[in-house]
Structure formats: C-alpha cells, structure tokens
Design a protein around this motif. Sequence first.
Motif, short mmCIF file in Angstrom:
data_model
loop_
_atom_site.label_atom_id
_atom_site.label_comp_id
_atom_site.label_asym_id
_atom_site.label_seq_id
_atom_site.Cartn_x
_atom_site.Cartn_y
_atom_site.Cartn_z
N LEU A 108 43.90 40.14 39.16
CA LEU A 108 42.67 39.79 39.86
C LEU A 108 43.01 39.56 41.33
O LEU A 108 44.03 38.96 41.65
N SER A 109 42.16 40.02 42.20
CA SER A 109 42.43 39.94 43.64
C SER A 109 42.62 38.51 44.10
O SER A 109 42.05 37.57 43.50
N PRO A 110 43.42 38.30 45.16
CA PRO A 110 43.68 36.94 45.66
C PRO A 110 42.40 36.20 46.06
O PRO A 110 41.46 36.81 46.60
N LEU A 111 42.39 34.90 45.82
CA LEU A 111 41.29 34.04 46.25
C LEU A 111 41.65 33.36 47.57
O LEU A 111 42.77 33.48 48.08
N ALA A 112 40.69 32.63 48.12
CA ALA A 112 40.86 32.07 49.46
C ALA A 112 41.91 30.98 49.51
O ALA A 112 42.54 30.75 50.56
N LEU A 133 49.77 32.88 37.79
CA LEU A 133 49.46 32.73 39.21
C LEU A 133 50.50 33.49 40.03
O LEU A 133 51.70 33.35 39.83
N ILE A 134 50.03 34.31 40.96
CA ILE A 134 50.92 35.05 41.86
C ILE A 134 51.18 34.17 43.08
O ILE A 134 50.25 33.79 43.79
N PRO A 138 51.92 40.34 48.74
CA PRO A 138 50.57 40.64 49.28
C PRO A 138 49.44 40.13 48.39
O PRO A 138 48.32 39.99 48.87
N ASN A 139 49.71 39.84 47.12
CA ASN A 139 48.66 39.37 46.21
C ASN A 139 48.78 37.88 45.91
O ASN A 139 48.35 37.42 44.85
N THR A 140 49.37 37.13 46.86
CA THR A 140 49.49 35.68 46.69
C THR A 140 48.10 35.05 46.47
O THR A 140 47.13 35.41 47.14
N ASN A 141 48.04 34.11 45.51
CA ASN A 141 46.81 33.44 45.09
C ASN A 141 45.91 34.36 44.26
O ASN A 141 44.74 34.05 44.02
#
Length: 219
Positions: A108-112, A133-134, A138-141
């Motif tokens: 799932l794409s990173p959140l804020a 959790l990443i 580049p896909n942190t959060n």
Amino acid sequence: MRWVFLFLLMLNAVYFVWHQQQVPLKGKELPPVQAYRESGGSIRLLSEEGGVARQASSSSNDGACLLFGPFERDEVAANLRQRLLSLDIASQVVEKESDAGADFAVYLSPLASRSAAIRQLRELQARKIDSYLITQGPNTNGLSLGIFPRRESADAIAQRLRQAGYYPVIEEITRAQREFWVEVKAAGRRLLDDSLLAGLKGDFPAMRHQFMACTVSGD
C-alpha cells in the motif's frame, strides 16, 4: 519429258536437305533464365553459397572472445583459469549478472506520517491480513503485503485488499544473479582444439562455451 521433270524434282529435294544442314541450330532460352541475365544477375552453385556462408560465420567471430561458464562460484572459474594457464593459454575471470527471474511485491502506498501508517497496519491486522510497516526506502510509511514468486499469488492478495476497500500496488522486481566466466582472448583461442575442449568439458561437466564481445579490462 516426264523423266526430265522427275530428275529436276529430285534435284530440288536434295538441295533443300543440303541447305538445312548448313543452317546452325539455335536453342530457345527459357524466359526466366533470360530475364535474370538481362537484369544483371549471376547464377551460382548452391555448394558455392554454402561455402561463403561458412566463411562469413567464421570471420564474424575472429575478434570475439571465447567464454567458458557460467559458474556460480568464482573458485571454480579460478580453477579453470589455472588449468588453461598450465596449457599456456592466457585467460581471465569475469563477473556478469544474469536475469534470474522476477518476484512480485504487493504494498500500500506510503501515508503522510508514521502514526497514520501504524493505524492502517492495525486495521489490516484486525482483518487478519498479514502486513508489515515499511521503514526505509522510497516506500517508507507504506505497508508491505509480501513478496511473491508468482504473479497469480500477488494478484490474489491484491484482490482481497480491493474487496476490503484498499488500493494495493503490484511491483515486479527483477532478480539478478551473479555468475563467473573464464574469458579467452582471440590469440589464446588458436591454441584450443576439439580434443582439448572435450577434456575441459569432462573436468567441468556443467560448463558451456560461447563467443561474446571481449571485456575492456585485462588480457
């Protein structure tokens, strides 16, 4: 008078036969051959064409290197290099990367923020959906749902997420595999013959050989 007429008739017949024998016979050329010659083409034997093709195939590899491999471990390649060195054949070990297939990552794409990502993680865990959790890259959060060797498995987990109201991403990740080759330059290739190649094949049964462009470094 009748005998005179018969005599003249026979004389004309003899003269006609004699005249036909003096005219040279000229065969009629077949239209396809005649048209091909008029267009400037030339006719060559199939055996001649085969010889030219073999010469072209041989000359195309004159400047190429002969590579033996691939080997998973550089120690095996080094052993082959020493074997060739004992035969006065110079070579070098080169490392290459090959495509070893692909994996499929679902996430799932990173959140804020990290806290928002943790809340989404708990939501998925409450739905009995394994996720992680990443924390870097580049896909942190973002949230990882796993990496799968088959596209069908990735599609299945992605479909489950869509049904739960999420928007997963499937990313193909190419796996690179290191392999080692022993490279023989053009000068050394002249020292290799069929019997020597057969002996090397016996000592390194998984080895194959092929022509490739030479590497820049080393001799």
